[in-house]
Design a protein around this motif. Structure first.
Motif, short mmCIF file in Angstrom:
data_model
loop_
_atom_site.label_atom_id
_atom_site.label_comp_id
_atom_site.label_asym_id
_atom_site.label_seq_id
_atom_site.Cartn_x
_atom_site.Cartn_y
_atom_site.Cartn_z
N HIS A 13 0.86 -1.20 0.00
CA HIS A 13 0.00 0.00 0.00
C HIS A 13 0.89 1.24 0.00
O HIS A 13 1.37 1.67 1.05
N HIS A 15 1.35 5.23 -1.88
CA HIS A 15 0.81 6.28 -2.77
C HIS A 15 1.96 6.83 -3.62
O HIS A 15 2.47 7.91 -3.36
N HIS A 66 -10.57 7.17 -2.64
CA HIS A 66 -10.32 7.19 -1.21
C HIS A 66 -11.54 7.72 -0.45
O HIS A 66 -12.12 8.73 -0.85
N GLU A 92 -7.05 2.88 -3.42
CA GLU A 92 -7.56 2.70 -2.09
C GLU A 92 -9.05 2.98 -2.06
O GLU A 92 -9.49 4.03 -2.52
N HIS A 156 -5.79 -2.62 4.92
CA HIS A 156 -4.56 -1.86 5.08
C HIS A 156 -4.60 -1.08 6.39
O HIS A 156 -5.64 -0.51 6.74
N ASP A 204 2.22 2.75 3.34
CA ASP A 204 1.29 3.88 3.23
C ASP A 204 2.09 5.17 2.98
O ASP A 204 1.70 6.24 3.41
MN MN Z 1 -3.40 5.15 2.10
#
Ligand code: MN
Length: 259
Positions: A13, A15, A66, A92, A156, A204
């Motif tokens: 996970h 970004h 998200h 996500e 996550h 993350d």
């Molecule tokens: Mn995230």
């Protein structure tokens, strides 16, 4: 030696597109041999991510919306459904029950459920799921809409209760854990309760900080030590298990790490 054995670790996970230089980050993942599930936060951002990751062996883009962005991006819900037809990786997505996003909780539920329904319809999908202060509702939605032979759900940065964690295990969910979880008492208690064959690593990035800087996918290499301590097992055993879990999940989504 196959290419597969060259992967040093997995970030389930990350970004990538929130980094200051995504193409450079992707290049570094190739150099450091770290495989990445590159989550996106809006369906519109996915195409650019797909472009960036097209030539990459290790970094794979997922399409998401998200929950924190549902308020302003609800209109992209159909685009999300369309793109779930085009890719095996979703994220996500999820629910956020924090007071700040509570006013759009109803809309969040619609987006999340429609994403699950689309993923289940197409099958062979892997989903990275956000469940902050909403674990119960997330699990209910998974139970209702997901056939575990068609979709693999990865929770996550899970922060629900032990009871909710057990329920998630019953539903076939996996868990991707990061350094913030390993540094907190509550986080380690949860991680201890996850069977090793359901455990994955994540950063993350850039949200989790490591030594005061935004984390990077290759920081996942450093998670093996604390996990092996927690489980009282040698670190090579943990590395092998993470490798097996991760390659199995990518394989479920049709992604093989060989040349
Ligand atoms: Mn995230």
């Amino acid at each position: 030696m196959t290419d597969e054995s060259k992967i040093r670790s997995f970030d389930f996970h990350c970004h990538v597109d929130l980094d200051s230089n995504p193409p450079d980050l992707i290049q570094k993942c190739e150099e450091y041999q770290v495989a990445v599930l590159a989550v996106t936060t809006t369906p519109k951002a996915w195409s650019q991510n797909l472009e960036w990751t097209r030539g990459s062996r290790f970094v794979h883009a997922a399409v998401g919306l998200h929950p924190e962005l549902v308020g302003e991006r609800f209109s992209e819900i159909e685009l999300l459904e369309q793109h779930i037809a085009d890719t095996h990786l979703v994220g996500e997505v999820g629910l956020d029950g924090s007071s700040k996003y509570r006013n759009v909780y109803f809309k969040q539920k619609e987006v999340f459920e429609r994403a699950l329904i689309a993923a289940n319809k197409h099958g062979g999908r892997v989903i990275s799921i956000h469940s902050r202060k909403a674990a119960r509702d997330v699990l209910r939605a998974i139970e209702r809409h997901i056939d575990r032979t068609r979709v693999l759900c990865v929770l996550h940065w899970f922060s629900g209760s032990i009871g909710e964690l057990r329920e998630a295990l019953r539903l076939g969910c996996y868990f991707s854990v990061n350094s913030s979880m390993l540094a907190s008492k509550g986080g380690t208690k949860l991680i201890e309760s996850i069977p090793l064959d359901r455990l994955l690593t994540e950063t993350d990035s850039p949200f989790v900080k490591v030594k005061g800087r935004p984390s990077t996918p290759w920081d996942t290499v450093e998670l093996v030590g604390p996990i092996s301590e927690l489980f009282g097992l040698p670190s090579n055993e943990i590395s092998e298990t993470m490798w097996r879990n991760s390659t199995n999940i990518f394989q479920f989504a049709g992604i093989e790490f060989s040349s």
